[in-house]
Design a protein around this motif. Structure first.
Motif, mmCIF file in Angstrom:
data_model
loop_
_atom_site.group_PDB
_atom_site.id
_atom_site.type_symbol
_atom_site.label_atom_id
_atom_site.label_comp_id
_atom_site.label_asym_id
_atom_site.label_seq_id
_atom_site.Cartn_x
_atom_site.Cartn_y
_atom_site.Cartn_z
ATOM 1 N N PRO A 1 4.943 -3.495 -8.187
ATOM 2 C CA PRO A 1 5.377 -2.769 -6.988
ATOM 3 C C PRO A 1 6.886 -2.538 -6.929
ATOM 4 N N TYR B 1 7.467 0.522 -9.638
ATOM 5 C CA TYR B 1 6.781 1.787 -9.308
ATOM 6 C C TYR B 1 6.505 1.807 -7.804
ATOM 7 N N LEU C 1 2.731 3.306 -4.948
ATOM 8 C CA LEU C 1 1.530 3.438 -5.762
ATOM 9 C C LEU C 1 0.310 3.695 -4.866
ATOM 10 N N SER D 1 -3.355 -0.990 -5.033
ATOM 11 C CA SER D 1 -2.713 -2.306 -5.087
ATOM 12 C C SER D 1 -3.641 -3.261 -5.830
ATOM 13 N N PHE E 1 0.890 -0.496 -16.236
ATOM 14 C CA PHE E 1 0.886 0.620 -15.287
ATOM 15 C C PHE E 1 0.007 1.761 -15.796
ATOM 16 N N SER F 1 -3.292 2.975 -13.731
ATOM 17 C CA SER F 1 -3.351 4.373 -13.295
ATOM 18 C C SER F 1 -4.627 5.039 -13.786
ATOM 19 N N HIS G 1 -7.595 3.727 -11.781
ATOM 20 C CA HIS G 1 -7.640 4.296 -10.439
ATOM 21 C C HIS G 1 -8.060 5.766 -10.451
#
Length: 376
Positions: free
Chosen positions: A26, A29, A32, A35, A335, A339, A342
Motif C-alpha cells: 500500500p 502503490y 489500489l 486489499s 503487485f 493485479s 484481481h
C-alpha cells in the motif's frame, strides 16, 4: 473493495520476502482497487510458526500445510518451502481453487512439473512464479528496447549469476546443497533465475550443452559430520535459441569475491544492452545506428537512469530518483500477480513459464550426463 486472504507456506528467507511485499504494497502503490490480509502462516515446527504469526500479525499459525490450503478465508497460497515440497502443495492448492504464487524453481524435476501442468489445465486460477528479476526497472526497460526493435536481430548474448557461498569448505551445508530436498544444485537455485531472464528477453531455447562441477566431494553438515555432495556448485552452458542467436550462460557459487552478481549482455544488429544486479539503477544501451564520425561521432554506451521509475501506479513512493534495492523487484513481482488475480487475466511468469524453465534445466542436466548437445 475486494479483500484477498493470503496464506504463506514456509517462512524462511523467502517467506519473509513474500510477506514483506504485502506489508509494503500500500505504500508503493496508492489507491489500489483491492486489499489483502495475512490470514495464515505454516512452518515445520510449532515454535517457528507461532513466531512468524506474531512477527507479522497473521491470524493463525499452522504446521500442516493443509490448514492453509483448505482454509475458507484464504484465496491466495504462497509456496516458499524447500523445492521437494512444492509439487504436493501446488497441486493441492490448484485443486482447491486457490491462486498460487510459487517460489522458484517450480519443483525438483520436469516429471513433477508435468504433473502440475496436468492439474493446472483443469483450473482457471491465476498462477505466478517468483522470478522477481523480471520486475526491476532496468530489466523492464531492456525488454521494451528489444520489443521495439532497437537491438535489431539478436545475434549473441552472455549471462551469469555468481555467488561465492560454496568457496569455504568448512561452511556447513544448507538444504540447497542437499539434493534430496533441492533436486539439484546451483543450476536449479541461481540457474532458474538467469535462464528465465534470457527466456524473457531473448526467447525460447533450441538446444543446450552443459557442464556441471561439484567443488568439493564432501562437506560438513550442521552437526559436524561429513556428507557426500551430489549437488553442483558450478554450471556452464552454451545455448542456441529458436531465433538463431547463440549465448553463454554460467552460474556459480564458487565465484570468489562476488555477492549477488546477476548480469547479462545482449548484442544485436542495431544495438546492445547490458545490466548488472550489483549496479541495479542503470541499464547500459548501445545504439549502433548512431554515426561513428567524426572522431567517434555519437557511438558509445548510454547509461539509462531506470532507478525506481516504475510505471503508474508505482514510481511515486519512494522517489523515482532514489536508488533501488533487491527487495523492490520482489514487491513489483507481487503487485503484478495481485493485479492479474484481481482483474482475472493471465499472469507472467506463470507456472507454465516455470515449468518451461524446469524443462530447460532438465535438458541441461541431460546434456551434462551425456556430454553432448541436447535439443529441446
Amino acid at each position: 473493495m475486494k479483500k484477498y486472504g493470503v496464506g504463506i507456506i514456509g517462512f524462511g528467507f523467502m517467506g519473509k520476502a513474500h510477506a514483506y511485499g504485502y506489508k509494503t504494497l500500500p505504500l508503493y502503490y496508492e489507491n489500489l482497487p483491492f486489499s489483502t490480509r495475512l490470514v495464515g502462516v505454516c512452518t515445520a515446527h510449532p515454535d517457528t510458526a507461532q513466531a512468524a504469526r506474531e512477527l507479522l500479525d497473521f491470524e493463525f499459525a499452522a504446521v500442516n500445510p493443509d490448514e492453509i490450503i483448505f482454509h475458507k478465508d484464504i484465496d491466495i497460497i504462497h509456496i516458499c518451502t524447500p523445492n521437494v515440497y512444492h509439487k504436493e502443495a501446488v497441486i493441492k492448492a490448484l485443486k482447491a481453487g486457490k491462486h498460487v504464487y510459487c517460489d522458484k524453481p517450480l519443483t525438483i524435476n520436469w516429471r513433477d512439473a508435468q504433473e502440475i501442468l496436468d492439474v493446472l489445465d483443469t483450473t482457471n486460477v491465476i498462477t505466478q512464479m517468483t522470478f522477481q528479476n523480471r520486475f526491476l526497472p532496468a530489466v523492464m526497460r531492456a525488454r521494451q528496447l528489444i520489443e521495439d526493435g532497437r537491438l535489431g536481430r539478436i545475434l549473441t548474448f552472455r549471462a551469469s549469476y555468481l555467488h561465492s557461498g560454496s568457496v569455504d569448505l568448512e561452511k556447513p551445508i544448507s538444504w540447497k546443497q542437499d539434493k534430496a530436498l533441492s533436486g539439484g544444485g546451483v543450476l536449479l537455485d541461481l540457474g532458474s533465475h538467469v535462464l528465465d531472464l534470457i527466456y524473457y528477453l531473448v526467447g525460447e531455447y533450441k538446444s543446450i550443452l552443459a557442464e556441471n562441477t561439484i567443488l568439493y566431494p564432501q562437506r560438513p553438515a550442521k552437526d559436524g559430520s561429513m556428507v557426500e555432495i551430489t549437488a553442483e556448485d558450478i554450471s556452464f552452458m552454451l545455448v542456441k535459441m529458436k531465433n538463431n542467436s547463440t549465448g553463454i550462460i554460467d552460474v556459480s557459487k564458487a565465484a570468489t569475491g562476488t555477492n549477488d552478481e546477476l548480469k547479462f549482455e545482449i548484442y544485436g544488429s542495431k544495438g546492445a544492452v547490458r545490466f548488472n544486479l550489483m549496479d541495479p539503477n542503470y541499464l547500459d544501451f548501445y545504439d549502433n545506428t548512431k554515426p561513428g564520425s567524426p572522431i567517434g561521432g555519437e557511438k558509445g554506451f548510454t547509461r539509462i537512469e531506470t532507478v525506481q521509475r516504475y510505471p503508474e501506479p508505482g514510481g511515486v513512493f519512494v522517489s523515482p530518483k532514489a536508488p533501488i534495492g533487491w527487495i523492490r523487484g520482489h514487491v513489483h513481482c507481487l503487485f503484478n500477480f495481485l493485479s492479474c488475480v484481481h482483474e482475472g487475466r493471465e499472469s507472467h511468469p506463470s507456472i507454465r513459464d516455470g515449468a518451461y524453465i524446469q524443462y530447460v534445466m532438465e535438458k541441461a542436466y541431460e546434456s551434462h550426463e551425456k556430454s553432448c548437445w541436447v535439443d529441446l
